[in-house]
Design an enzyme around this catalytic site. Structure first.
Site, PDB file in Angstrom:
ATOM      1  N   ASP A  74       0.741  -1.411   0.374  1.00  0.00           N
ATOM      2  CA  ASP A  74       0.199  -0.123   0.788  1.00  0.00           C
ATOM      3  C   ASP A  74       0.573   0.948   0.134  1.00  0.00           C
ATOM      4  OD1 ASP A  74      -1.362   1.996   0.626  1.00  0.00           O
ATOM      5  OD2 ASP A  74      -2.546   1.200   2.467  1.00  0.00           O
ATOM      6  N   ILE A  75       0.484   1.779  -1.470  1.00  0.00           N
ATOM      7  CA  ILE A  75       1.979   3.380  -1.333  1.00  0.00           C
ATOM      8  C   ILE A  75       1.610   3.940   0.434  1.00  0.00           C
ATOM      9  CG2 ILE A  75       0.342   4.604  -1.905  1.00  0.00           C
ATOM     10  CD1 ILE A  75       2.820   5.224  -4.082  1.00  0.00           C
TER      11      ILE A  75
ATOM     12  N   ASN B 234      -6.393  13.064 -10.838  1.00  0.00           N
ATOM     13  CA  ASN B 234      -7.341  13.625 -11.417  1.00  0.00           C
ATOM     14  C   ASN B 234      -7.576  14.756 -11.973  1.00  0.00           C
ATOM     15  OD1 ASN B 234      -9.265  14.904 -10.747  1.00  0.00           O
ATOM     16  ND2 ASN B 234     -10.116  13.019  -9.890  1.00  0.00           N
TER      17      ASN B 234
ATOM     18  N   VAL C 189      -6.348   4.916  -5.792  1.00  0.00           N
ATOM     19  CA  VAL C 189      -5.182   5.107  -4.954  1.00  0.00           C
ATOM     20  C   VAL C 189      -4.786   6.761  -4.629  1.00  0.00           C
ATOM     21  CG1 VAL C 189      -3.536   5.624  -7.026  1.00  0.00           C
ATOM     22  CG2 VAL C 189      -2.688   4.872  -4.543  1.00  0.00           C
ATOM     23  N   ASP C 190      -5.486   7.671  -5.231  1.00  0.00           N
ATOM     24  CA  ASP C 190      -6.346   8.814  -4.738  1.00  0.00           C
ATOM     25  C   ASP C 190      -6.258   8.800  -3.604  1.00  0.00           C
ATOM     26  OD1 ASP C 190      -6.033  11.538  -5.091  1.00  0.00           O
ATOM     27  OD2 ASP C 190      -7.495  11.626  -6.382  1.00  0.00           O
TER      28      ASP C 190
ATOM     29  N   SER D 134      -2.093   5.149 -14.410  1.00  0.00           N
ATOM     30  CA  SER D 134      -3.298   4.548 -15.276  1.00  0.00           C
ATOM     31  C   SER D 134      -3.780   3.235 -15.084  1.00  0.00           C
ATOM     32  CB  SER D 134      -2.605   5.734 -16.689  1.00  0.00           C
ATOM     33  OG  SER D 134      -2.566   6.386 -16.597  1.00  0.00           O
TER      34      SER D 134
ATOM     35  N   VAL E 288      -8.122   2.980 -12.606  1.00  0.00           N
ATOM     36  CA  VAL E 288      -9.252   2.867 -13.192  1.00  0.00           C
ATOM     37  C   VAL E 288      -9.647   3.349 -14.893  1.00  0.00           C
ATOM     38  CG1 VAL E 288     -11.834   5.322 -13.572  1.00  0.00           C
ATOM     39  CG2 VAL E 288     -10.866   3.778 -11.167  1.00  0.00           C
ATOM     40  N   TYR E 289      -8.846   4.110 -15.237  1.00  0.00           N
ATOM     41  CA  TYR E 289      -7.938   5.441 -16.095  1.00  0.00           C
ATOM     42  C   TYR E 289      -7.761   4.106 -17.472  1.00  0.00           C
ATOM     43  CZ  TYR E 289      -8.555  10.329 -15.165  1.00  0.00           C
ATOM     44  OH  TYR E 289      -8.636  11.098 -14.689  1.00  0.00           O
TER      45      TYR E 289
HETATM   46  N1  AR6 Z   1      -1.600   1.530  -3.008  1.00  0.00           N
HETATM   47  C1  AR6 Z   1      -0.662   1.419  -4.208  1.00  0.00           C
HETATM   48  N2  AR6 Z   1      -1.321   1.380  -5.504  1.00  0.00           N
HETATM   49  C2  AR6 Z   1      -3.200   1.142  -5.658  1.00  0.00           C
HETATM   50  C3  AR6 Z   1      -3.188   1.356  -3.864  1.00  0.00           C
HETATM   51  C4  AR6 Z   1      -2.591   1.763  -2.849  1.00  0.00           C
HETATM   52  N3  AR6 Z   1      -2.995   2.190  -2.283  1.00  0.00           N
HETATM   53  N4  AR6 Z   1      -5.184   1.646  -4.003  1.00  0.00           N
HETATM   54  C5  AR6 Z   1      -4.649   1.710  -5.690  1.00  0.00           C
HETATM   55  N5  AR6 Z   1      -3.579   1.149  -5.965  1.00  0.00           N
HETATM   56  P1  AR6 Z   1      -6.176   4.037 -10.148  1.00  0.00           P
HETATM   57  P2  AR6 Z   1      -5.783   5.532 -12.853  1.00  0.00           P
HETATM   58  C6  AR6 Z   1      -3.137   0.805  -7.435  1.00  0.00           C
HETATM   59  O1  AR6 Z   1      -7.938   4.157 -10.326  1.00  0.00           O
HETATM   60  O2  AR6 Z   1      -5.987   4.105 -13.166  1.00  0.00           O
HETATM   61  C7  AR6 Z   1      -9.141   8.148  -8.915  1.00  0.00           C
HETATM   62  O3  AR6 Z   1      -9.722   8.109  -8.847  1.00  0.00           O
HETATM   63  C8  AR6 Z   1      -4.461  -0.083  -8.284  1.00  0.00           C
HETATM   64  O4  AR6 Z   1      -4.786  -0.940  -7.718  1.00  0.00           O
HETATM   65  O5  AR6 Z   1      -5.888   4.252  -8.527  1.00  0.00           O
HETATM   66  O6  AR6 Z   1      -4.632   6.333 -13.185  1.00  0.00           O
HETATM   67  C9  AR6 Z   1      -8.168   9.490  -9.507  1.00  0.00           C
HETATM   68  O7  AR6 Z   1      -9.107  10.079  -8.791  1.00  0.00           O
HETATM   69  C10 AR6 Z   1      -3.807   0.447 -10.014  1.00  0.00           C
HETATM   70  O8  AR6 Z   1      -2.526  -1.348 -10.345  1.00  0.00           O
HETATM   71  O9  AR6 Z   1      -5.867   5.089 -10.865  1.00  0.00           O
HETATM   72  C11 AR6 Z   1      -8.982   9.288 -11.296  1.00  0.00           C
HETATM   73  O10 AR6 Z   1      -9.555  10.311 -11.328  1.00  0.00           O
HETATM   74  C12 AR6 Z   1      -2.850   1.636  -9.906  1.00  0.00           C
HETATM   75  O11 AR6 Z   1      -2.927   1.999  -8.252  1.00  0.00           O
HETATM   76  C13 AR6 Z   1      -8.316   7.507 -11.417  1.00  0.00           C
HETATM   77  O12 AR6 Z   1      -8.747   7.154 -10.331  1.00  0.00           O
HETATM   78  C14 AR6 Z   1      -3.637   3.052 -10.334  1.00  0.00           C
HETATM   79  O13 AR6 Z   1      -5.048   2.935 -10.238  1.00  0.00           O
HETATM   80  C15 AR6 Z   1      -7.169   7.690 -12.403  1.00  0.00           C
HETATM   81  O14 AR6 Z   1      -6.349   6.391 -12.280  1.00  0.00           O
END
Ligand code: AR6
Length: 171
Positions: free
Chosen positions: A12-13, A26, A35-36, A119, A122-123
């Site tokens: 977990d980051i 975003n 992660v955000d 990315s 969700v992206y």
């Molecule tokens: N620690 C490390 N990695 C994580 C964590 C964590 N705690 N939680 C999720 N991930 P995403 P994106 C991973 O969707 O695709 C947000 O709503 C996850 O499994 O978080 O860049 C923003 O506000 C995946 O491998 O980011 C934007 O609207 C990676 O982090 C949008 O999502 C990225 O997944 C950005 O989408």
């Protein structure tokens, strides 16, 4: 050797003891899911308050705030591209996210930094394409300077972890 300064872990980051963690944000920089959301929850409301002063962030660029309740002193917020099939500069924009985040770390004398898979959630950026971009940009950056001592890729799932490990091994 650049490889000795790269670490791939599963975790977990928000729990990393590094000087800066990177947020996959975003363009509003006002929080979201994934992660955000986790970073904003762990940092507390002061993070959102500082983010509100930044006026958002274009895709491919990065902005920095303090870390507040996090162990990390800094959060570097970058905005990855939404995957739209690959013909909309997605690869170049993703590379810019990593490059601009590292450049911002350098100007703040940050020596240890952790990245999520920008990315790749969700992206919708395909992980098999995103991972070599992340690793190659970091490799090139580490070869150009010696101030950054450690770049940690924090993989949230088994699949992300396995992909990073195999791409790194092949480099
Ligand atoms: N620690 C490390 N990695 C994580 C964590 C964590 N705690 N939680 C999720 N991930 P995403 P994106 C991973 O969707 O695709 C947000 O709503 C996850 O499994 O978080 O860049 C923003 O506000 C995946 O491998 O980011 C934007 O609207 C990676 O982090 C949008 O999502 C990225 O997944 C950005 O989408």
């Amino acid at each position: 050797m650049w490889k000795q300064r790269i670490q791939v872990i599963q975790g977990d980051i928000t729990r990393q003891e590094v000087e800066a963690i990177v947020n996959a944000a975003n363009e509003s920089l006002l929080g979201g899911g994934g992660v955000d959301g986790a970073i904003h929850r762990a940092a507390g409301p002061e993070l959102l308050a500082e983010c509100r002063t930044l006026g958002g962030c274009p895709t491919g660029e990065a902005k920095i705030t303090q870390g507040y309740g996090l162990l990390a002193q800094w959060v570097i917020h970058t905005v990855g591209p939404v995957w739209q099939g690959g013909q909309h500069h997605e690869e170049a924009l993703l590379a810019s996210c990593y490059r601009n985040s590292l450049a911002l770390a350098l100007t703040h004398s940050i020596r240890t930094i952790a990245f999520p898979a920008i990315s790749a959630g969700v992206y919708g950026f395909p992980l098999e394409r995103a991972t070599p971009i992340a690793l190659k940009v970091v490799q090139a950056f580490l070869n150009e300077q010696s101030e950054i001592e450690q770049v940690r890729f924090v993989c949230f799932s088994d699949r992300v972890y396995a992909t990073y490990q195999s791409v790194l091994e092949a480099m």
